[in-house]
Design an enzyme around this catalytic site. Structure first.
Site, short mmCIF file in Angstrom:
data_model
loop_
_atom_site.label_atom_id
_atom_site.label_comp_id
_atom_site.label_asym_id
_atom_site.label_seq_id
_atom_site.Cartn_x
_atom_site.Cartn_y
_atom_site.Cartn_z
N ARG A 176 8.58 -7.37 9.79
CA ARG A 176 7.57 -7.24 8.82
C ARG A 176 7.96 -8.28 7.49
O ARG A 176 7.78 -7.88 6.44
CB ARG A 176 7.76 -5.68 8.20
N SER A 226 2.18 2.53 7.47
CA SER A 226 3.71 2.99 7.18
C SER A 226 4.01 2.48 5.80
O SER A 226 3.88 1.33 5.48
CB SER A 226 4.72 2.31 8.30
N GLU A 296 7.76 -1.24 2.88
CA GLU A 296 6.90 -2.14 3.67
C GLU A 296 5.61 -2.36 3.13
O GLU A 296 5.42 -3.76 3.08
CB GLU A 296 6.80 -1.39 5.11
C1 LIG Z 1 -4.01 2.70 9.18
C2 LIG Z 1 -3.01 1.56 9.00
C3 LIG Z 1 -2.25 1.26 10.34
C4 LIG Z 1 -1.52 0.25 10.23
N1 LIG Z 1 -0.75 0.00 11.31
C5 LIG Z 1 0.15 -1.17 11.29
C6 LIG Z 1 1.13 -1.44 12.36
O1 LIG Z 1 0.91 -0.79 13.25
N2 LIG Z 1 1.66 -2.52 11.98
C7 LIG Z 1 2.03 -3.45 11.15
O2 LIG Z 1 2.76 -4.24 10.98
N3 LIG Z 1 1.07 -3.19 10.00
C8 LIG Z 1 0.35 -1.99 9.78
N4 LIG Z 1 -0.67 -1.66 8.83
C9 LIG Z 1 -0.52 -2.40 7.58
C10 LIG Z 1 -1.51 -3.70 7.32
O3 LIG Z 1 -2.50 -3.37 8.46
C11 LIG Z 1 -0.87 -4.76 8.10
O4 LIG Z 1 0.58 -5.37 7.21
C12 LIG Z 1 -1.85 -5.98 7.97
O5 LIG Z 1 -1.25 -7.21 8.66
C13 LIG Z 1 -1.92 -6.64 6.57
O6 LIG Z 1 -3.16 -7.48 6.30
P1 LIG Z 1 -4.12 -7.49 5.40
O7 LIG Z 1 -4.98 -8.62 5.54
O8 LIG Z 1 -4.47 -5.91 4.94
O9 LIG Z 1 -2.99 -7.98 4.05
P2 LIG Z 1 -3.16 -7.36 2.66
O10 LIG Z 1 -2.72 -6.06 2.75
O11 LIG Z 1 -4.29 -7.94 1.85
O12 LIG Z 1 -2.06 -8.20 2.03
C14 LIG Z 1 -0.50 -8.15 2.43
C15 LIG Z 1 0.22 -9.26 2.02
O13 LIG Z 1 -0.20 -10.56 2.70
C16 LIG Z 1 -0.50 -11.36 1.53
N5 LIG Z 1 -1.63 -12.28 2.10
C17 LIG Z 1 -2.71 -11.92 2.54
N6 LIG Z 1 -3.55 -12.73 2.69
C18 LIG Z 1 -3.00 -13.75 2.60
C19 LIG Z 1 -3.06 -15.27 2.95
N7 LIG Z 1 -4.21 -15.79 3.38
N8 LIG Z 1 -2.00 -16.06 2.79
C20 LIG Z 1 -0.82 -15.66 2.33
N9 LIG Z 1 -0.64 -14.48 2.10
C21 LIG Z 1 -1.65 -13.52 2.23
C22 LIG Z 1 -0.62 -10.82 0.27
O14 LIG Z 1 -0.53 -11.51 -0.95
C23 LIG Z 1 0.26 -9.41 0.47
O15 LIG Z 1 1.38 -9.89 0.23
C24 LIG Z 1 -1.57 -0.72 9.06
C25 LIG Z 1 -2.27 -0.40 8.03
C26 LIG Z 1 -3.17 0.87 8.08
C27 LIG Z 1 -4.05 1.10 7.01
#
Ligand SMILES: Cc1cc2nc3c(=O)[nH]c(=O)nc-3n(C[C@H](O)[C@H](O)[C@H](O)COP(=O)(O)OP(=O)(O)OC[C@H]3O[C@@H](n4cnc5c(N)ncnc54)[C@H](O)[C@@H]3O)c2cc1C
Length: 303
Positions: A176, A226, A296
């Protein structure tokens, strides 16, 4: 430069599309968060580059978000400019035996494009609601695989607005985490190596993962997945459950009965409620098991 003056500059780059005081609730899966001082969603990489370079030149704080599914935004909101990398950078295509995706593309879109072209690799991501940039920053993973495993190369933008390419090795992917959690690079586009696989097998595996999620995760409530990382040799969910914390509630935030590592928003939760619950969980798990839980989720904004 003040944000008010910067608003006028940004308005030249994105006429009529700069939002002041925009509530971040709309942009986070937790549906929590105060206002962004300024908020923009560029329609393409050139616009994004201009916004980033302009903020850098003027000394304005820049926060990049993707789908907002791993963010806890403080109730006081975020100072400076929030840049959402979303649909404007949402293209996915196939180049020979590689899948190429822009940073704002949802993982579901990438996995579907790969599957339709007969490429496996993204099965693990079924049900992860993030976009490519956020998934790379977090090295999102599930079911024994992570997105970093598939990376061939990444096109990034520096905070000064300059492009650079990095290989998988330079991204320092871990559990992560990646270099993007330490260095303020912005993901623009990623090339993934995939292997040929039968489409029906890909679909079957992804359906199974989705089904498993539906029965083990509280997907009908707003959450950020998580909350804590699994400490080495432990499951954070099991430690929290064994500390008797399932169902504990502060304000509108509750530790899920279905999965103790999820904190759900019952509809009126504030970031303060969630942070208070996080502190209680950490204290309880530490006093019972001597284990320090590490977050996380990303906490952003002014606490
Ligand atoms: C119901 C649910 C289930 C989930 N299950 C999982 C799972 O099984 N495994 C898992 O790993 N995660 C899980 N997640 C967490 C999440 O979906 C992941 O971490 C996801 O990949 C985050 O992507 P995001 O686009 O939403 O990032 P954001 O939440 O928008 O940002 C996360 C981080 O990434 C950075 N970021 C975003 N875009 C960029 C970019 N273009 N360049 C540089 N940095 C950037 C942000 O600054 C921030 O630090 C879950 C979340 C939910 C709500």
């Amino acid at each position: 430069m003040t944000c008010a003056a910067f608003y006028l500059e940004l308005n030249k780059i994105l006429p009529g599309r700069v939002k002041a005081g925009e509530s971040m609730k709309k942009y986070t899966s937790w549906r929590i968060g105060g206002p962004a001082e300024l908020f923009v969603e560029p329609v393409g990489r050139e616009e994004l580059q201009r916004v980033v370079a302009c903020a850098h030149k003027r000394g304005i704080r820049l926060t990049v978000i993707g789908a907002g599914s791993n963010l806890l935004v403080s109730d006081r909101g975020i100072k400076g400019v929030v840049v959402k990398v979303g649909r404007g950078l949402g293209r996915v295509w196939i180049e020979e035996s590689r899948v190429v995706a822009e940073a704002g593309a949802k993982l579901a879109h990438v996995a579907a494009t790969a599957k339709d072209a007969g490429f496996g690799g993204f099965e693990f991501s079924a049900g992860i609601p993030g976009a490519v940039g956020g998934a790379l920053a977090m090295n999102a993973g599930a079911n024994g695989a992570s997105i970093g495993d598939l990376v061939h190369g990444i096109l990034l933008l520096s905070q000064a607005g300059e492009y650079c390419r990095k290989s998988k090795e330079e991204m320092d992917f871990g559990y992560r985490t990646s270099v993007l959690r330490r260095e303020p690079w912005i993901v623009i586009e990623t090339t993934f190596c995939c292997r040929r696989r039968d489409k029906d097998l890909i679909k079957k595996e992804m359906d199974e993962y989705r089904h498993k999620r539906r029965s083990t995760q509280p997907i009908t409530f707003p959450s950020a997945g998580s909350v804590f990382k699994n400490p080495p040799g432990h499951s954070a969910g099991r430690l929290i459950e064994s500390s008797g914390l399932k169902g504990m509630r502060i304000g509108g935030a509750e530790i899920s009965d279905l999965h103790a590592n999820f904190i759900v928003n019952l509809g009126w939760a504030t970031a303060r409620d969630v942070l208070t619950l996080i502190d209680k969980v950490r204290e309880a798990v530490h006093s019972k098991f001597g284990v320090e839980l590490e977050l996380e989720v990303n906490v952003v904004g002014d606490i």
